[in-house]
Design an enzyme around this catalytic site. Structure first.
Site, PDB file in Angstrom:
ATOM      1  N   SER A 121       0.807  -1.229   0.000  1.00  0.00           N
ATOM      2  CA  SER A 121       0.000   0.000   0.000  1.00  0.00           C
ATOM      3  C   SER A 121       0.834   1.270   0.000  1.00  0.00           C
ATOM      4  CB  SER A 121      -0.949   0.015   1.201  1.00  0.00           C
ATOM      5  OG  SER A 121      -0.240  -0.236   2.396  1.00  0.00           O
ATOM      6  N   ARG A 122       2.076   1.163   0.475  1.00  0.00           N
ATOM      7  CA  ARG A 122       2.871   2.396   0.622  1.00  0.00           C
ATOM      8  C   ARG A 122       4.346   2.099   0.344  1.00  0.00           C
ATOM      9  NH1 ARG A 122       3.024   3.792   6.007  1.00  0.00           N
ATOM     10  NH2 ARG A 122       1.910   1.980   6.799  1.00  0.00           N
ATOM     11  N   ASP A 160      -3.300  -9.489   7.584  1.00  0.00           N
ATOM     12  CA  ASP A 160      -2.146  -9.257   8.452  1.00  0.00           C
ATOM     13  C   ASP A 160      -1.196 -10.437   8.270  1.00  0.00           C
ATOM     14  OD1 ASP A 160      -0.331  -9.119  10.521  1.00  0.00           O
ATOM     15  OD2 ASP A 160      -1.816  -8.661  12.059  1.00  0.00           O
ATOM     16  N   VAL A 161      -0.017 -10.181   7.748  1.00  0.00           N
ATOM     17  CA  VAL A 161       0.897 -11.285   7.426  1.00  0.00           C
ATOM     18  C   VAL A 161       1.294 -12.100   8.659  1.00  0.00           C
ATOM     19  CG1 VAL A 161       1.873 -10.193   5.357  1.00  0.00           C
ATOM     20  CG2 VAL A 161       2.996  -9.840   7.582  1.00  0.00           C
ATOM     21  N   TYR A 181      14.424  -5.321  15.420  1.00  0.00           N
ATOM     22  CA  TYR A 181      14.367  -5.227  13.955  1.00  0.00           C
ATOM     23  C   TYR A 181      15.599  -5.904  13.323  1.00  0.00           C
ATOM     24  CZ  TYR A 181      13.710  -2.634   9.496  1.00  0.00           C
ATOM     25  OH  TYR A 181      13.526  -2.269   8.188  1.00  0.00           O
ATOM     26  N   ALA A 226      15.127  -9.622  13.545  1.00  0.00           N
ATOM     27  CA  ALA A 226      14.127 -10.078  12.577  1.00  0.00           C
ATOM     28  C   ALA A 226      14.705 -10.076  11.160  1.00  0.00           C
ATOM     29  CB  ALA A 226      12.905  -9.167  12.646  1.00  0.00           C
TER      30      ALA A 226
END
Ligand code: NAP
Length: 247
Positions: A15-16, A64-65, A158, A161
């Site tokens: 979306s962005r 939502d993944v 982050y 991940a």
């Protein structure tokens, strides 16, 4: 055109930002693009409008993944509505950051960032992989980060991940190579999107050899290459798109 002949690509977080640029790139390469997003209906419609104005084709698919049930319901209904077709290109792009020093980090901040990146990769890739293996063609491109290679302070969640996503990329690439399904990662540095809007670009650009933040289109160019048929002998690799910041 017969539906069976269409090539489909799914971009999570389309979306962005980077995801939007990837959607436009893949639409330009002839893919019918499935634009996934979590909540921002308005921006998702903007992406779809941009695809269509450029003469391409796409559709929205909201889920939502990180939520396995949500992913499987959405993708199952897509499959039922597109019998005989499969999604041959998957770009695992959805992600977000929630920075703090580890000493102050809440469990929820760790879990949400790790879940969107790693469970998101698991949920979506596992669902789509079988069809790619059966068809003997597939492209999985995972959007990692400089943070997952170098580690950045304030981003242990982050970095963990995104580093984990690179390791998963390398492992899965070895599982699927014989079936002509390639799995690669792209690791952007600082790219101008909503995610980096709160950063001091004037200060940070001094650290970047190219002297500026990158654009979403510059990341999409690397994704488009890895998704192309020409990139058939490239798998398990990571392309950095970071203006020379870290090599
Ligand atoms: P962005 O502008 O903040 O856009 C994030 C996108 O991810 C949005 O489309 C958002 O959907 C979607 N999303 C977030 N959580 C989701 C979920 N659980 N399920 C489905 N969609 C979800 O981010 P960006 O800068 O383009 O980043 C895209 C990717 O590049 C991320 O993986 C990010 O970690 C990575 N990256 C970015 C940079 C950078 O400098 N920008 C650098 C390195 C790596 P909604 O619109 O519905 O919220």
């Amino acid at each position: 055109m017969e539906q069976r002949e269409k090539k489909y690509a799914l971009v999570t977080g389309g979306s962005r930002g980077i995801g939007r640029a990837v959607c436009l790139k893949l639409a330009g390469m002839g893919y019918s693009v499935i634009v996934n997003y979590r909540s921002n209906d308005d921006e998702a419609h903007v992406t779809l409008g941009m695809i269509e104005s450029a003469g391409g084709e796409g559709e929205l698919l909201k889920f939502d993944v990180a939520d396995r049930q949500d992913v499987e319901e959405a993708l199952s209904s897509w499959k039922s509505a597109h019998e005989g077709s499969y999604i041959s290109v998957l770009v695992n792009n959805a992600g977000f950051r929630d920075d703090s020093l580890l000493i102050w980090m809440e469990d929820s901040s760790w879990e949400q960032v790790v879940d969107v990146t790693l469970k998101g990769f698991l949920n979506v890739t596992r669902f789509l992989l079988k069809d790619m293996l059966v068809a003997r063609f597939g492209r999985v491109v995972n959007i990692s980060s400089l943070s997952g290679i170098k580690g950045l302070p304030g981003q242990t969640n982050y970095s963990a991940a995104k580093g984990g996503l690179i390791a998963a990329t390398k492992a899965l690439a070895q599982e699927t190579a014989r079936k002509k399904v390639t799995v690669n990662a792209v690791a952007p540095g600082f790219i101008s999107t909503d995610m980096t809007r709160d950063l001091d670009e004037n200060e940070l650009r001094k650290l970047i050899p190219a002297g500026r933040f990158g654009t979403p289109d510059e990341v999409a160019a690397a994704v488009g290459f890895l998704a192309s048929e020409e990139a058939s002998y490239i798998t398990g690799t990571v392309i950095s798109v970071n203006g020379g910041l870290y090599t």
